[in-house]
Motif scaffolding. Structure first.
Motif, short mmCIF file in Angstrom:
data_model
loop_
_atom_site.label_atom_id
_atom_site.label_comp_id
_atom_site.label_asym_id
_atom_site.label_seq_id
_atom_site.Cartn_x
_atom_site.Cartn_y
_atom_site.Cartn_z
N LEU A 143 0.84 -1.21 0.00
CA LEU A 143 0.00 0.00 0.00
C LEU A 143 0.87 1.25 0.00
O LEU A 143 0.56 2.24 -0.68
N GLU A 144 1.96 1.22 0.76
CA GLU A 144 2.88 2.35 0.77
C GLU A 144 3.54 2.53 -0.59
O GLU A 144 3.67 3.65 -1.10
N SER B 259 6.71 12.65 -1.17
CA SER B 259 6.04 12.71 0.11
C SER B 259 6.20 11.39 0.85
O SER B 259 6.46 10.38 0.26
N GLN C 78 -6.57 0.70 -7.17
CA GLN C 78 -5.69 1.10 -6.08
C GLN C 78 -4.68 2.16 -6.48
O GLN C 78 -3.89 2.62 -5.65
N HIS C 79 -4.67 2.53 -7.76
CA HIS C 79 -3.70 3.51 -8.26
C HIS C 79 -4.29 4.16 -9.51
O HIS C 79 -5.07 3.53 -10.23
N SER C 80 -3.90 5.39 -9.76
CA SER C 80 -4.49 6.14 -10.88
C SER C 80 -3.80 5.88 -12.21
O SER C 80 -4.28 6.33 -13.25
N LEU D 60 2.33 1.57 -3.50
CA LEU D 60 1.32 2.08 -4.43
C LEU D 60 1.13 3.58 -4.25
O LEU D 60 0.85 4.31 -5.20
N ASP D 61 1.28 4.06 -3.02
CA ASP D 61 1.15 5.50 -2.76
C ASP D 61 2.35 6.27 -3.32
O ASP D 61 2.21 7.39 -3.81
N ARG D 62 3.53 5.67 -3.27
CA ARG D 62 4.74 6.34 -3.74
C ARG D 62 4.94 6.23 -5.25
O ARG D 62 5.55 7.12 -5.86
N HIS E 221 4.77 6.29 -9.24
CA HIS E 221 4.19 7.13 -10.28
C HIS E 221 3.42 6.30 -11.31
O HIS E 221 2.49 6.79 -11.94
#
Length: 399
Positions: A146-147, A399, A169-171, A149-151, A153
């Motif tokens: 999950l982390e 971030s 879960q991701h754009s 996927l957040d980081r 690109h």
């Protein structure tokens, strides 16, 4: 080269992998052997624990443009010390090689534990498998994914089932199923000489190559060998995470061990039918076997259990037989034994395979990464202009 190629050439690609470069030749090797043609690739593997001290970083060059890095650590290190050493080794290597710009390519979310401090241009997550479902998966892997996927690109998936699971879960998720080097495997159609360890095995031969682990249905193999004692089952590949003593033993089952990628067409050329005897469990729910198109390119008829990414498209297209129970397998193999000289089937297979290749897959992925890079650069330029600076200052910290 054009300006885009110049950008790629000056941006290195660092891959953090749970797979060894010299393990089974598969997706990472196909992709990074191509990336290495246009920019430096650094393939950073999981640690190798040795009964010696001090720690060191083993660096080799298995092919031009690709550096293989293996952290060699003393046995018995606590996890936090091992991660700290990996973090330092990777940072020192980047500094020593003056890799001022690089992309980070993750195959395992576990690598986040020693790479969070890095400042890449682009973060790529190539989700080749659902690693959390594999035997012995660390309990924290889901949270780390999950982390990641957040980081990240951009996210690539190794098959349709994984794409369907990750796309919400991701754009920026792209379905990039494992592809095929048709020229390599089609050599099997030309009557190659039988390898020494296969030449004395009687016919008919039903073969498999790949990693033999918890995904392999050993009970099915055992039952088939008993039900058809005159059929000979050839099993090629390393045994991983299961006890070799649990593998079925019979006069018509032949374990030939791991083989080099270059030699696989010779083995395939001597088979009557190729098989994908996967179990139905959590580890196989999202797999997309690379060997499916490889078998077909070699001109071998195929029988598979009902793995979703084999059923779609190969089963639906009628080029692979799907079976699950031993009885269904016997019928399917009998059918496929008659199809090896079916010209219409081979034409259909070749038409299907002509629509994909590793070159095409690599080019698509490379282009998608460059689109991300361009978007990131544009965003940075806008951010800089807000502070009265129209000159690009480099990538903003993640971030």
């Amino acid at each position: 080269m054009g300006s885009d190629s110049n950008v790629r050439a000056e941006v290195s690609l660092i891959c953090l992998s749970h797979l060894r470069w010299d393990f089974v030749y598969q997706r990472p090797q196909h992709l990074f052997s191509r990336f290495a043609r246009e920019r430096l690739v650094v393939f950073f593997e999981e640690p190798l624990y040795l009964d010696r001290s001090p720690e060191f970083l083993d660096v080799s060059e298995p092919l031009p443009g690709l550096l293989r890095l293996i952290p060699c650590l003393p046995s018995g290190l606590p996890r936090y010390q091992a991660e700290s050493l990996q973090s330092r080794m990777l940072a020192d290597f980047i500094a020593q090689r003056r890799l001022s710009r690089y992309d980070l390519w993750y195959y395992t979310p576990m690598a986040l534990r020693f790479s969070r401090q890095l400042q890449p241009d682009v973060v790529i997550f190539d989700c080749m498998d659902e690693l959390s479902a594999f035997k012995g998966a660390p309990p924290e892997i889901k949270a780390l994914e999950l982390e990641l996927l957040d980081r990240a690109h951009i996210v690539f998936t190794g098959g349709t089932s994984l794409y369907e699971a990750k796309r919400t879960q991701h754009s920026n998720v792209h379905c990039c199923p494992s592809s095929i080097d048709t020229a390599h495997f089609s050599r099997a159609r030309n009557g190659l000489s039988d390898p020494e360890d296969q030449k004395l095995i009687p016919f008919p031969r039903i073969g498999f190559y790949g990693v033999i682990d918890e995904r392999f249905n050993i009970d099915l193999l055992d039952e088939l060998s008993v039900l058809r004692p005159t059929w000979h089952f050839i099993i090629i590949g390393p045994v991983v995470k299961i006890d070799e003593r649990d593998l079925p033993k019979a006069p018509n089952i032949h374990y030939l061990g791991k083989k080099e990628y270059a030699d696989l067409p010779r083995y395939l050329a001597g088979w009557d039918v190729a098989m994908l005897p996967f179990a139905h469990n959590s580890a196989t729910r999202f797999i997309s076997p690379t060997k499916t198109p490889e078998y077909l390119a070699a001109g071998r008829p195929v029988v598979s259990t009902g793995i979703r990414d084999v059923v779609r498209p190969y089963g639906d297209m009628g080029v692979v037989s799907i079976a699950d129970s031993p009885g269904e397998w016997l019928n399917a193999i009998e059918f496929e034994l008659q199809r090896i000289n079916d010209e219409m089937w081979q034409i259909k297979v070749d038409d299907m395979l002509s629509k994909t290749s590793w070159d095409t897959t690599w080019a698509y992925m490379s282009s998608a990464i460059e689109i991300v890079r361009a978007e990131e650069s544009a965003d940075e330029a806008v951010t800089d202009s807000r502070f009265g600076n129209n000159v690009l200052q480099g990538r903003l910290p993640m971030s």
